[in-house]
Motif scaffolding. Structure first.
Motif, PDB file in Angstrom:
ATOM      1  N   GLN A 185      51.872  34.584  42.706  1.00 33.41           N
ATOM      2  CA  GLN A 185      50.444  34.273  42.758  1.00 33.41           C
ATOM      3  C   GLN A 185      50.144  32.784  42.686  1.00 33.41           C
ATOM      4  O   GLN A 185      49.136  32.325  43.215  1.00 33.41           O
ATOM      5  CB  GLN A 185      49.708  35.034  41.653  1.00 33.41           C
ATOM      6  N   GLU A 186      51.009  32.001  42.062  1.00 34.26           N
ATOM      7  CA  GLU A 186      50.780  30.560  42.009  1.00 34.26           C
ATOM      8  C   GLU A 186      51.137  29.885  43.327  1.00 34.26           C
ATOM      9  O   GLU A 186      50.679  28.781  43.603  1.00 34.26           O
ATOM     10  CB  GLU A 186      51.584  29.934  40.871  1.00 34.26           C
ATOM     11  N   ARG A 187      51.954  30.540  44.148  1.00 36.86           N
ATOM     12  CA  ARG A 187      52.438  29.920  45.375  1.00 36.86           C
ATOM     13  C   ARG A 187      51.623  30.288  46.609  1.00 36.86           C
ATOM     14  O   ARG A 187      51.788  29.678  47.663  1.00 36.86           O
ATOM     15  CB  ARG A 187      53.903  30.302  45.618  1.00 36.86           C
ATOM     16  N   ILE A 188      50.759  31.285  46.500  1.00 35.04           N
ATOM     17  CA  ILE A 188      50.084  31.780  47.701  1.00 35.04           C
ATOM     18  C   ILE A 188      49.138  30.755  48.312  1.00 35.04           C
ATOM     19  O   ILE A 188      48.769  30.891  49.483  1.00 35.04           O
ATOM     20  CB  ILE A 188      49.312  33.087  47.415  1.00 35.04           C
ATOM     21  N   PHE A 189      48.757  29.726  47.548  1.00 33.83           N
ATOM     22  CA  PHE A 189      47.862  28.709  48.087  1.00 33.83           C
ATOM     23  C   PHE A 189      48.629  27.557  48.738  1.00 33.83           C
ATOM     24  O   PHE A 189      48.018  26.619  49.248  1.00 33.83           O
ATOM     25  CB  PHE A 189      46.931  28.181  46.994  1.00 33.83           C
ATOM     26  N   GLU A 190      49.948  27.632  48.699  1.00 32.87           N
ATOM     27  CA  GLU A 190      50.750  26.627  49.383  1.00 32.87           C
ATOM     28  C   GLU A 190      50.697  26.879  50.881  1.00 32.87           C
ATOM     29  O   GLU A 190      50.662  28.026  51.326  1.00 32.87           O
ATOM     30  CB  GLU A 190      52.209  26.681  48.913  1.00 32.87           C
ATOM     31  N   ARG A 191      50.728  25.833  51.673  1.00 37.65           N
ATOM     32  CA  ARG A 191      50.679  25.992  53.115  1.00 37.65           C
ATOM     33  C   ARG A 191      51.903  26.768  53.613  1.00 37.65           C
ATOM     34  O   ARG A 191      53.011  26.565  53.134  1.00 37.65           O
ATOM     35  CB  ARG A 191      50.614  24.631  53.812  1.00 37.65           C
ATOM     36  N   PHE A 192      51.660  27.664  54.531  1.00 39.21           N
ATOM     37  CA  PHE A 192      52.664  28.489  55.205  1.00 39.21           C
ATOM     38  C   PHE A 192      53.330  29.530  54.302  1.00 39.21           C
ATOM     39  O   PHE A 192      54.192  30.273  54.768  1.00 39.21           O
ATOM     40  CB  PHE A 192      53.763  27.630  55.857  1.00 39.21           C
ATOM     41  N   HIS A 193      52.939  29.601  53.026  1.00 39.54           N
ATOM     42  CA  HIS A 193      53.557  30.615  52.170  1.00 39.54           C
ATOM     43  C   HIS A 193      52.964  31.977  52.484  1.00 39.54           C
ATOM     44  O   HIS A 193      51.753  32.133  52.604  1.00 39.54           O
ATOM     45  CB  HIS A 193      53.339  30.298  50.689  1.00 39.54           C
ATOM     46  N   ARG A 194      53.828  32.988  52.607  1.00 40.18           N
ATOM     47  CA  ARG A 194      53.375  34.356  52.842  1.00 40.18           C
ATOM     48  C   ARG A 194      54.086  35.274  51.861  1.00 40.18           C
ATOM     49  O   ARG A 194      55.261  35.102  51.565  1.00 40.18           O
ATOM     50  CB  ARG A 194      53.660  34.783  54.282  1.00 40.18           C
ATOM     51  N   VAL A 195      53.344  36.245  51.346  1.00 40.39           N
ATOM     52  CA  VAL A 195      53.874  37.143  50.329  1.00 40.39           C
ATOM     53  C   VAL A 195      55.067  37.916  50.889  1.00 40.39           C
ATOM     54  O   VAL A 195      55.036  38.403  52.019  1.00 40.39           O
ATOM     55  CB  VAL A 195      52.785  38.121  49.847  1.00 40.39           C
ATOM     56  N   SER A 196      56.112  38.033  50.092  1.00 38.70           N
ATOM     57  CA  SER A 196      57.363  38.650  50.559  1.00 38.70           C
ATOM     58  C   SER A 196      57.334  40.162  50.400  1.00 38.70           C
ATOM     59  O   SER A 196      57.973  40.739  49.525  1.00 38.70           O
ATOM     60  CB  SER A 196      58.556  38.074  49.789  1.00 38.70           C
ATOM     61  N   THR A 197      56.541  40.818  51.259  1.00 33.95           N
ATOM     62  CA  THR A 197      56.518  42.281  51.285  1.00 33.95           C
ATOM     63  C   THR A 197      56.885  42.729  52.691  1.00 33.95           C
ATOM     64  O   THR A 197      56.829  41.943  53.642  1.00 33.95           O
ATOM     65  CB  THR A 197      55.125  42.838  50.939  1.00 33.95           C
ATOM     66  N   GLY A 198      57.237  43.981  52.834  1.00 36.59           N
ATOM     67  CA  GLY A 198      57.586  44.495  54.150  1.00 36.59           C
ATOM     68  C   GLY A 198      56.417  44.427  55.117  1.00 36.59           C
ATOM     69  O   GLY A 198      56.585  44.211  56.309  1.00 36.59           O
ATOM     70  N   LEU A 246      44.779  30.598  52.963  1.00 39.50           N
ATOM     71  CA  LEU A 246      44.487  30.411  51.542  1.00 39.50           C
ATOM     72  C   LEU A 246      44.552  28.946  51.138  1.00 39.50           C
ATOM     73  O   LEU A 246      43.817  28.496  50.246  1.00 39.50           O
ATOM     74  CB  LEU A 246      45.441  31.241  50.684  1.00 39.50           C
ATOM     75  N   SER A 247      45.436  28.177  51.777  1.00 41.09           N
ATOM     76  CA  SER A 247      45.495  26.745  51.510  1.00 41.09           C
ATOM     77  C   SER A 247      44.178  26.077  51.882  1.00 41.09           C
ATOM     78  O   SER A 247      43.672  25.210  51.157  1.00 41.09           O
ATOM     79  CB  SER A 247      46.656  26.113  52.293  1.00 41.09           C
TER      80      SER A 247
END
Length: 200
Positions: free
Chosen positions: A135-148, A160-161
């Motif tokens: 949750q702290e990283r989701i606002f970083e550019r190009f970060h996407r949650v690691s789900t299927g 989100l960035s």
């Protein structure tokens, strides 16, 4: 047939808006990175801005079977000094994410409330949720949650960035409350009386 013309027209309009949003996100992020992004603050009614944002999503949400509820504040908020286009972009990005990560549950809530001296715009979905350690990283550019599911979702990874940058440019912040399998609530907290000396 007229019915087919309308159907195909709505699909074209929806995809056009999605691509426009994607392009605008990339252009905005480029301006931010180069220090050329400037916000234009004017007095505006936040509820009017949200109504306009929802209107642009109407066709897409209806065609995909989504039910979007809107709840305004108990008492009208005063007009605020904001960049209306930027606020529209931020809320559109949050709604877009709610649609992308719904994973079957088609209910989304858009709320506007007042908390002390802040106007709070909330977008809630009941989708896949976000692991706490991400949750702290989701606002970083190009970060996407690691789900299927993420591999089936289109996007630039900038949404989100940009939401965070827009909130901070208005003297506010964006927060998230999420639980895996139960959904997410994103909130944009905006000061009702912004320091008008900050215009960029």
């Amino acid at each position: 047939e007229q019915e087919k013309v309308r159907e195909y027209g709505s699909y074209i309009e929806t995809e056009s808006r999605r691509l426009t949003q994607l392009i605008n996100n990339i252009l905005d992020f480029s301006r931010i990175e180069s220090g050329r992004k400037v916000y234009t603050f004017e007095s505006a009614d936040i509820e009017d801005i949200l109504a306009g944002t929802l209107a642009t999503f109407t066709v897409r949400l209806r065609d995909k079977g989504f039910d979007v509820s809107y709840r305004g504040p108990d008492e009208p908020l005063p007009e605020m000094e904001v960049d209306a286009n930027a606020i529209d972009r931020a809320v559109a990005n949050l709604l877009d994410n709610a649609v992308k990560y719904s994973d079957g549950d088609r209910s989304i809530a858009l709320d506007l409330t007042r908390e002390d001296d802040k106007a709070v715009i909330s977008v809630t979905d009941h989708g896949i949720g976000i692991p706490r350690d991400e949750q702290e990283r989701i606002f970083e550019r190009f970060h996407r949650v690691s789900t299927g599911l993420v591999h089936d979702v289109k996007g630039s990874g900038l949404g989100l960035s940009l939401v965070q940058h827009i909130a901070e440019a208005h003297g506010g912040e964006v927060t998230v409350d999420s639980e895996v399998g139960r959904g997410s609530t994103f909130k944009i907290h905006l000061p009702i009386h912004r320091d008008t000396g900050d215009t960029a």
